[in-house]
Design a protein around this motif. Structure first.
Motif, PDB file in Angstrom:
ATOM      1  N   PHE A 282      -1.925 -15.913  -4.268  1.00 53.17           N
ATOM      2  CA  PHE A 282      -2.384 -14.665  -3.702  1.00 53.17           C
ATOM      3  C   PHE A 282      -1.561 -13.504  -4.225  1.00 53.17           C
ATOM      4  N   GLU A 283      -2.143 -12.329  -4.074  1.00 51.75           N
ATOM      5  CA  GLU A 283      -1.443 -11.065  -4.280  1.00 51.75           C
ATOM      6  C   GLU A 283      -1.619 -10.206  -3.042  1.00 51.75           C
ATOM      7  N   VAL A 284      -0.529  -9.516  -2.645  1.00 50.73           N
ATOM      8  CA  VAL A 284      -0.542  -8.668  -1.456  1.00 50.73           C
ATOM      9  C   VAL A 284      -0.163  -7.255  -1.878  1.00 50.73           C
ATOM     10  N   TRP A 285      -0.971  -6.281  -1.441  1.00 49.60           N
ATOM     11  CA  TRP A 285      -0.653  -4.878  -1.717  1.00 49.60           C
ATOM     12  C   TRP A 285      -1.218  -4.006  -0.605  1.00 49.60           C
ATOM     13  N   LEU A 286      -0.806  -2.740  -0.649  1.00 47.85           N
ATOM     14  CA  LEU A 286      -1.303  -1.754   0.303  1.00 47.85           C
ATOM     15  C   LEU A 286      -2.465  -1.001  -0.316  1.00 47.85           C
ATOM     16  N   SER A 287      -3.589  -0.976   0.384  1.00 50.47           N
ATOM     17  CA  SER A 287      -4.768  -0.298  -0.131  1.00 50.47           C
ATOM     18  C   SER A 287      -4.534   1.206  -0.203  1.00 50.47           C
ATOM     19  N   LYS A 288      -5.039   1.799  -1.306  1.00 47.43           N
ATOM     20  CA  LYS A 288      -4.905   3.240  -1.490  1.00 47.43           C
ATOM     21  C   LYS A 288      -6.194   3.976  -1.137  1.00 47.43           C
ATOM     22  N   ASN A 289      -7.261   3.224  -0.851  1.00 51.05           N
ATOM     23  CA  ASN A 289      -8.541   3.835  -0.508  1.00 51.05           C
ATOM     24  C   ASN A 289      -8.568   4.162   0.977  1.00 51.05           C
ATOM     25  N   SER A 290      -8.042   5.284   1.338  1.00 52.92           N
ATOM     26  CA  SER A 290      -7.975   5.676   2.747  1.00 52.92           C
ATOM     27  C   SER A 290      -8.207   7.164   2.862  1.00 52.92           C
ATOM     28  N   ALA A 291      -8.896   7.553   3.948  1.00 54.67           N
ATOM     29  CA  ALA A 291      -9.178   8.975   4.164  1.00 54.67           C
ATOM     30  C   ALA A 291      -7.951   9.723   4.651  1.00 54.67           C
ATOM     31  N   HIS A 292      -6.968   9.003   5.150  1.00 52.36           N
ATOM     32  CA  HIS A 292      -5.761   9.638   5.692  1.00 52.36           C
ATOM     33  C   HIS A 292      -4.577   9.323   4.798  1.00 52.36           C
ATOM     34  N   GLU A 293      -3.665  10.274   4.727  1.00 52.74           N
ATOM     35  CA  GLU A 293      -2.450  10.079   3.939  1.00 52.74           C
ATOM     36  C   GLU A 293      -1.562   9.054   4.615  1.00 52.74           C
ATOM     37  N   LYS A 294      -0.970   8.174   3.817  1.00 51.65           N
ATOM     38  CA  LYS A 294      -0.124   7.112   4.361  1.00 51.65           C
ATOM     39  C   LYS A 294       1.337   7.514   4.218  1.00 51.65           C
ATOM     40  N   PHE A 295       2.080   7.227   5.270  1.00 51.05           N
ATOM     41  CA  PHE A 295       3.499   7.567   5.281  1.00 51.05           C
ATOM     42  C   PHE A 295       4.373   6.317   5.341  1.00 51.05           C
ATOM     43  N   VAL A 296       3.773   5.128   5.197  1.00 49.69           N
ATOM     44  CA  VAL A 296       4.506   3.860   5.071  1.00 49.69           C
ATOM     45  C   VAL A 296       3.998   3.196   3.801  1.00 49.69           C
ATOM     46  N   MET A 297       4.907   2.838   2.883  1.00 47.17           N
ATOM     47  CA  MET A 297       4.517   2.282   1.585  1.00 47.17           C
ATOM     48  C   MET A 297       5.520   1.237   1.144  1.00 47.17           C
ATOM     49  N   PHE A 298       5.150   0.556   0.039  1.00 48.06           N
ATOM     50  CA  PHE A 298       6.032  -0.461  -0.512  1.00 48.06           C
ATOM     51  C   PHE A 298       7.300   0.192  -1.054  1.00 48.06           C
ATOM     52  N   ASN A 299       8.396  -0.534  -0.950  1.00 46.99           N
ATOM     53  CA  ASN A 299       9.653  -0.125  -1.551  1.00 46.99           C
ATOM     54  C   ASN A 299       9.883  -1.002  -2.777  1.00 46.99           C
ATOM     55  N   GLY A 300       9.567  -0.482  -3.941  1.00 42.59           N
ATOM     56  CA  GLY A 300       9.699  -1.270  -5.170  1.00 42.59           C
ATOM     57  C   GLY A 300       8.332  -1.541  -5.750  1.00 42.59           C
ATOM     58  N   LEU A 301       8.117  -2.791  -6.241  1.00 40.48           N
ATOM     59  CA  LEU A 301       6.840  -3.157  -6.841  1.00 40.48           C
ATOM     60  C   LEU A 301       5.716  -3.005  -5.814  1.00 40.48           C
ATOM     61  N   GLN A 302       4.581  -2.471  -6.292  1.00 44.51           N
ATOM     62  CA  GLN A 302       3.462  -2.194  -5.402  1.00 44.51           C
ATOM     63  C   GLN A 302       2.606  -3.418  -5.124  1.00 44.51           C
ATOM     64  N   THR A 303       2.861  -4.540  -5.772  1.00 47.65           N
ATOM     65  CA  THR A 303       2.126  -5.785  -5.553  1.00 47.65           C
ATOM     66  C   THR A 303       3.119  -6.928  -5.411  1.00 47.65           C
ATOM     67  N   MET A 304       2.859  -7.791  -4.402  1.00 46.41           N
ATOM     68  CA  MET A 304       3.728  -8.943  -4.170  1.00 46.41           C
ATOM     69  C   MET A 304       2.927 -10.222  -4.406  1.00 46.41           C
ATOM     70  N   ALA A 305       3.471 -11.161  -5.175  1.00 43.49           N
ATOM     71  CA  ALA A 305       2.794 -12.423  -5.485  1.00 43.49           C
ATOM     72  C   ALA A 305       3.243 -13.508  -4.500  1.00 43.49           C
ATOM     73  N   LEU A 306       2.253 -14.305  -4.036  1.00 42.99           N
ATOM     74  CA  LEU A 306       2.521 -15.416  -3.123  1.00 42.99           C
ATOM     75  C   LEU A 306       1.955 -16.699  -3.706  1.00 42.99           C
ATOM     76  N   PRO A 307       2.612 -17.843  -3.461  1.00 41.99           N
ATOM     77  CA  PRO A 307       2.104 -19.110  -3.998  1.00 41.99           C
ATOM     78  C   PRO A 307       0.877 -19.585  -3.232  1.00 41.99           C
ATOM     79  N   ALA A 308       0.225 -20.627  -3.754  1.00 42.99           N
ATOM     80  CA  ALA A 308      -0.946 -21.217  -3.086  1.00 42.99           C
ATOM     81  C   ALA A 308      -0.533 -21.838  -1.758  1.00 42.99           C
ATOM     82  N   VAL A 309      -1.455 -21.829  -0.808  1.00 41.74           N
ATOM     83  CA  VAL A 309      -1.219 -22.389   0.528  1.00 41.74           C
ATOM     84  C   VAL A 309      -2.141 -23.593   0.697  1.00 41.74           C
ATOM     85  N   GLU A 310      -1.569 -24.730   1.091  1.00 39.18           N
ATOM     86  CA  GLU A 310      -2.344 -25.962   1.246  1.00 39.18           C
ATOM     87  C   GLU A 310      -3.304 -25.869   2.420  1.00 39.18           C
TER      88      GLU A 310
END
Length: 439
Positions: free
Chosen positions: A363-391
């Protein structure tokens, strides 16, 4: 109802059941002699009322004279209870009576010899016939009744658990030798209908992780039902607990420590009684997913007794609820720091659970940028986080490093999980509120 074929037979069947007798009433009602001569207004005059007994004593004494053979006093009241017309006798019912599903049909059968000679080598059979099957209740083929003398009888009892609604026929047959040595065959048919004694209506409500089942039992018989037990058997992966009003007020419950629990009376002709059960899924994991996806909740076992103590027992069909939709992938927040400082990184503890029976991911986890409101909480560092497969039916924990750029109440929103193999985006995490403070 009995049906007998044409022909002269020495034997005849009599079928009897234990039924509630009724009072024998002798009309017309009896009366008091004073009602024939005076009206009710005589008691308004104290002088006339005080002399009433002496005025009527001569007539009453004459009419109640035991030597009077004209029965002129047969309509007079000798006791106040005579006004009800009860003779003190009981009348046995002339029919089979009502027979209900779930009860045990028990009948006392007598085969009578009404001829002037004895019959020999009597083979008796009794069976119940329904629309689907035939059930043998008695068969004396291997040990026939040797002799039934003139005016004699042979008695036996048959029982059958009633498990079907509709028309029934009890067939009683006798094969015997009459006084002339002729072999004769006697069949008799007794028909009756089995009705439903009660109905069960259910309502199912789900509140978060708890399901509530309300069961309403309604009595359709003409007599009271004394319900001994109503037990709910939950489906696999479910647990059930009955909720009672006395559990809310334990101080008012004076029956604590009772050894014998009194039955619940459900009144005749439409009386009802309600039961409420609280249901929860017994264990997490794959069982929880299977339970949520199934609509089967369980079934009720109901046992009761009638006025004469005859037992009855019914089991309902499977009670169905509304299956809840279960997400394939579920993202949950496990922990957020109690103190979050403006423009300083903080870590959020999350859990990713696979609710399917196959492996998913990576999987990949990120914060969506498609929003009508400005976001004031965001990733610190890389904008995408990789996760391994889950059984299958497994889960994995991970931490996200975030940073808040505005003071006050802010939201972590638009957190997306993406399956890189199936190229599928799952439902985002619900918004989570945090409070951001200054340094």
């Amino acid at each position: 109802m009995s049906t007998t074929p044409q022909g002269i037979h020495s034997l005849a069947f009599r079928v009897m059941r234990l039924c509630k007798p009724s009072f024998h009433v002798e009309p017309p009602f009896r009366l008091d002699p004073s009602d024939l001569f005076v009206g009710e207004d005589i008691f308004d005059d104290p002088l006339a009322a005080s002399n009433l007994s002496s005025l009527l004593s001569s007539h009453v004494n004459k009419s109640t004279d035991s030597s009077d053979m004209t029965f002129a006093n047969r309509f007079l009241l000798h006791h106040p209870s005579d006004a009800m017309g009860f003779s003190g006798l009981l009348v046995l019912p002339q029919s089979f009576g009502a027979i209900y599903l779930g009860e045990t049909f028990c009948s006392y059968i007598s085969i009578n010899n009404s001829s002037n000679f004895e019959v020999k080598d009597v083979i008796i059979k009794a069976e119940i016939q329904t629309e689907r099957e035939r059930i043998l209740l008695l068969d004396t083929s291997k040990s026939p009744v040797g002799t039934i003398h003139a005016g004699g009888h042979y008695d036996f009892i048959v029982e059958h658990d009633v498990k079907e609604l509709g028309a029934y026929t009890m067939v009683c047959t006798a094969l015997y030798n009459d006084g002339d040595g002729e072999r004769k065959y006697l069949p008799q048919f007794f028909k009756f209908v089995v009705a439903n004694p009660l109905s069960v209506r259910t309502k199912v409500r789900t509140v978060k992780e708890t399901t509530y089942l309300e069961a309403c039992i309604e009595n359709h018989t003409k007599s009271n039902l004394y319900v001994d037990q109503v037990e709910f058997e939950p489906a696999p992966y479910w647990t059930a607990k009955i909720l009672k009003a006395d559990e809310l007020y334990p101080a008012d419950n004076l029956s604590t420590g009772e050894i014998v629990k009194p039955p619940i009376i459900v009144r005749s002709g439409g009386g009802i009684h309600n039961y409420l059960y609280q249901m929860k899924i017994s264990s997490p994991g794959s069982e929880q997913v299977k339970a949520k996806r199934s609509s089967i909740l369980g079934k009720l076992q109901i046992s009761w007794r009638t006025n004469l103590g005859e037992p009855g027992r019914l089991q309902t069909q499977q009670i169905l609820g509304t299956p809840s939709s279960c997400k394939e992938i579920e993202l949950q927040v496990l922990g957020i720091p109690s103190l979050i400082i403006l423009d300083k990184p903080f870590s959020v503890h999350l859990n990713l659970t696979n609710h399917t029976d196959r492996e998913l991911g990576p999987f990949e986890v990120w914060l969506s940028k498609n929003s009508a409101h400005e976001k004031f909480v965001m990733f610190n560092g890389l904008q995408t986080m990789a996760l391994p497969a889950v059984e299958a039916f497994g889960s994995t924990d991970f931490h996200l490093n975030l940073v808040a750029t505005k003071l006050g109440v802010q939201r972590i929103s638009g957190l997306i999980v993406f399956d890189t193999i199936e190229k599928k985006t799952f439902e985002p995490l619900a918004d989570v509120e945090i409070f951001v403070e200054s340094d």
